[in-house]
Design a protein around this motif. Structure first.
Motif, PDB file in Angstrom:
ATOM      1  N   UNK A   1       6.605  47.908  95.723  1.00 47.15           N
ATOM      2  CA  UNK A   1       5.448  47.504  94.958  1.00 47.15           C
ATOM      3  C   UNK A   1       5.068  46.020  95.275  1.00 47.15           C
ATOM      4  N   UNK A   2       3.803  45.875  95.311  1.00 46.59           N
ATOM      5  CA  UNK A   2       3.426  44.323  95.605  1.00 46.59           C
ATOM      6  C   UNK A   2       3.071  43.640  93.994  1.00 46.59           C
ATOM      7  N   UNK A   3       3.595  42.554  93.998  1.00 45.42           N
ATOM      8  CA  UNK A   3       3.320  41.890  92.765  1.00 45.42           C
ATOM      9  C   UNK A   3       2.500  40.614  93.204  1.00 45.42           C
ATOM     10  N   UNK A   4       1.277  40.353  92.285  1.00 48.48           N
ATOM     11  CA  UNK A   4       0.431  39.308  92.751  1.00 48.48           C
ATOM     12  C   UNK A   4       0.420  38.480  91.455  1.00 48.48           C
ATOM     13  N   UNK A   5       0.192  37.039  91.688  1.00 52.12           N
ATOM     14  CA  UNK A   5       0.144  36.139  90.633  1.00 52.12           C
ATOM     15  C   UNK A   5      -0.319  34.889  91.039  1.00 52.12           C
ATOM     16  N   UNK A   6      -0.972  34.098  90.071  1.00 48.83           N
ATOM     17  CA  UNK A   6      -1.649  32.843  90.427  1.00 48.83           C
ATOM     18  C   UNK A   6      -0.435  31.866  90.792  1.00 48.83           C
ATOM     19  N   UNK A   7      -0.569  31.098  91.532  1.00 47.00           N
ATOM     20  CA  UNK A   7       0.527  29.992  91.736  1.00 47.00           C
ATOM     21  C   UNK A   7       1.039  29.358  90.388  1.00 47.00           C
ATOM     22  N   UNK A   8       0.108  29.063  89.582  1.00 44.53           N
ATOM     23  CA  UNK A   8       0.344  28.234  88.420  1.00 44.53           C
ATOM     24  C   UNK A   8       1.025  29.252  87.279  1.00 44.53           C
ATOM     25  N   UNK A   9       1.474  30.405  87.651  1.00 43.03           N
ATOM     26  CA  UNK A   9       2.062  31.365  86.837  1.00 43.03           C
ATOM     27  C   UNK A   9       3.459  30.971  86.499  1.00 43.03           C
ATOM     28  N   UNK A  10       4.156  30.476  87.545  1.00 43.62           N
ATOM     29  CA  UNK A  10       5.491  30.246  87.284  1.00 43.62           C
ATOM     30  C   UNK A  10       5.805  28.737  86.741  1.00 43.62           C
ATOM     31  N   UNK A  11       4.697  28.002  86.658  1.00 45.15           N
ATOM     32  CA  UNK A  11       4.796  26.672  85.823  1.00 45.15           C
ATOM     33  C   UNK A  11       4.913  26.689  84.830  1.00 45.15           C
ATOM     34  N   UNK A 124      -7.184  25.891  83.504  1.00 40.82           N
ATOM     35  CA  UNK A 124      -8.115  25.017  83.772  1.00 40.82           C
ATOM     36  C   UNK A 124      -7.841  23.683  84.497  1.00 40.82           C
ATOM     37  N   UNK A 125      -6.862  23.756  85.242  1.00 41.83           N
ATOM     38  CA  UNK A 125      -6.295  22.497  86.037  1.00 41.83           C
ATOM     39  C   UNK A 125      -6.444  22.823  87.330  1.00 41.83           C
ATOM     40  N   UNK A 126      -6.690  24.149  87.894  1.00 43.39           N
ATOM     41  CA  UNK A 126      -6.538  24.539  89.208  1.00 43.39           C
ATOM     42  C   UNK A 126      -8.017  25.180  89.719  1.00 43.39           C
ATOM     43  N   UNK A 127      -8.713  24.595  90.294  1.00 42.34           N
ATOM     44  CA  UNK A 127     -10.170  25.044  90.707  1.00 42.34           C
ATOM     45  C   UNK A 127     -10.223  26.313  91.695  1.00 42.34           C
ATOM     46  N   UNK A 128      -8.989  26.544  92.373  1.00 46.73           N
ATOM     47  CA  UNK A 128      -9.047  27.509  93.202  1.00 46.73           C
ATOM     48  C   UNK A 128      -7.443  28.028  93.575  1.00 46.73           C
ATOM     49  N   UNK A 129      -7.009  28.604  92.313  1.00 54.22           N
ATOM     50  CA  UNK A 129      -5.443  28.946  92.570  1.00 54.22           C
ATOM     51  C   UNK A 129      -5.190  29.802  93.619  1.00 54.22           C
ATOM     52  N   UNK A 130      -4.032  29.462  94.398  1.00 52.73           N
ATOM     53  CA  UNK A 130      -3.373  30.309  95.274  1.00 52.73           C
ATOM     54  C   UNK A 130      -2.976  31.726  94.739  1.00 52.73           C
ATOM     55  N   UNK A 131      -2.931  32.731  95.438  1.00 52.47           N
ATOM     56  CA  UNK A 131      -2.504  33.746  94.892  1.00 52.47           C
ATOM     57  C   UNK A 131      -1.148  34.089  95.631  1.00 52.47           C
TER      58      UNK A 131
END
Length: 341
Positions: A1-11, A124-131
């Protein structure tokens, strides 16, 4: 199964006592059955307190609110349960918040809820978050209409691209997104994919726009369930601010959270209007954007009845017609443009 999350998720890290609001404030916290059983069996003073706090409503356990706060919330902003028994003793709601999981069977999308102040700051600090993508063991069977999901994934990517535009007024980008929602809906309904003509869409938006919808919009929100008196007061005393680039980040959050959910009922337009309406209300109330967006989410997104009311109102309410929303987006108020890249 693939998991997708914005880069800021783990921050994300809970800032506990430094939080300007709290997930322990004003909400009735739902407690899962297993944890409720554990709490009711605890010996000693803490067990006695938990048994007094737990109540069962409509077949579910909730932690009662006393003087506007969870009784386990200490004066220093920390949780008595976690302090005494460790994080593992928290109920599922408290362990997971503000983390979101949308499980579609063969993939999951993770995110953060805007209703948490620290999560709102990250969003609201990341204009184009990496997935970020990763594979984990698990089911690979889709639990959806695969053709519909393919359309929704493709059109959401287009929406992402629109929201990263530069050198153009933010309000115009949002107006185009609203009209693009109708084109994407047509494709979801089986129509052929075609290029989106932003310039023609904007011309159409200007012709459709009807001014004077602010009062009706706020009256609509005053008619929803309201959690705190401060929210009711803000709806009564609007103070519209300028459009600026953070509103595109805000729109991206709503697009990411709701766009794919249209696979359940094939109603994408209502969810696009939910995203636009949310941005409009937050802008109309002005103030600190992170704080206003967080309060909006706490009042609206964490109440399923309120979200459903907006989705229904997208089709039925005079406050949420295309003409009214476009009038608010394309009115004569001063707007900011994005800088050129």
């Amino acid at each position: 199964m693939e998991i997708r999350k914005p880069a800021y998720y783990d921050l994300f890290r809970c800032i506990a006592g430094a939080c300007p609001d709290s997930c322990c404030k004003e909400w009735d916290v739902q407690v899962d059955e297993e944890t409720a059983d554990r709490y009711r069996a605890l010996p000693g003073e803490l067990g006695d307190r938990l048994r007094r706090c737990l109540k069962k409503e409509h077949g579910e356990y909730v932690m009662t609110i006393v003087d506007g706060r969870c009784p386990m919330w200490r004066a220093d902003g920390l949780c008595e349960i976690q302090a005494c028994l460790g994080e593992g003793a928290l109920c599922q709601t408290c362990r997971e918040f503000p983390r979101l999981t949308h499980d579609y069977g063969d993939f999951r999308e993770l995110g953060l809820e805007l209703s948490c102040p620290e999560a709102a700051r990250l969003i609201l600090s990341e204009p184009n978050p990496e997935t970020v993508r990763m594979e984990i063991p698990g089911s690979t069977e889709p639990e959806y209409d695969t053709d519909a999901m393919a359309v929704l994934l493709r059109t959401r990517e287009k929406a992402h691209a629109m929201l990263t535009g530069t050198g153009r007024p933010v309000n115009e980008i949002l107006a185009e997104l609203l009209l693009y929602g109708y084109q994407a809906q047509g494709e979801l309904d089986g129509g052929a994919a075609q290029p989106f003509d932003a310039e023609t869409a904007l011309d159409s938006a200007r012709q459709l726009a009807s001014p004077g919808g602010e009062t009706k919009l706020l009256e609509f929100f005053e008619g929803l369930e309201i959690l705190s008196p401060s929210w009711a007061e803000r709806l009564r005393v609007p103070s519209p601010g300028q459009w600026h680039r953070e509103y595109l980040m805000l729109a991206r959050y709503f697009v990411d959270r709701y766009w794919l959910q249209a696979v359940a009922d094939y109603d994408l337009v209502s969810r696009v209007k939910l995203a636009i309406t949310s941005c409009l209300v937050i802008r109309t109330l002005d103030g600190d954007l992170v704080r206003t967006a967080q309060q909006y989410s706490k009042e609206i997104e964490n109440d399923v009845d309120n979200v459903d009311a907006i989705l229904d109102g997208a089709c039925t309410s005079p406050a949420l017609t295309d003409a009214a929303l476009l009038g608010l987006l394309l009115g004569t108020d001063t707007v900011d443009s994005l800088p050129h890249s």
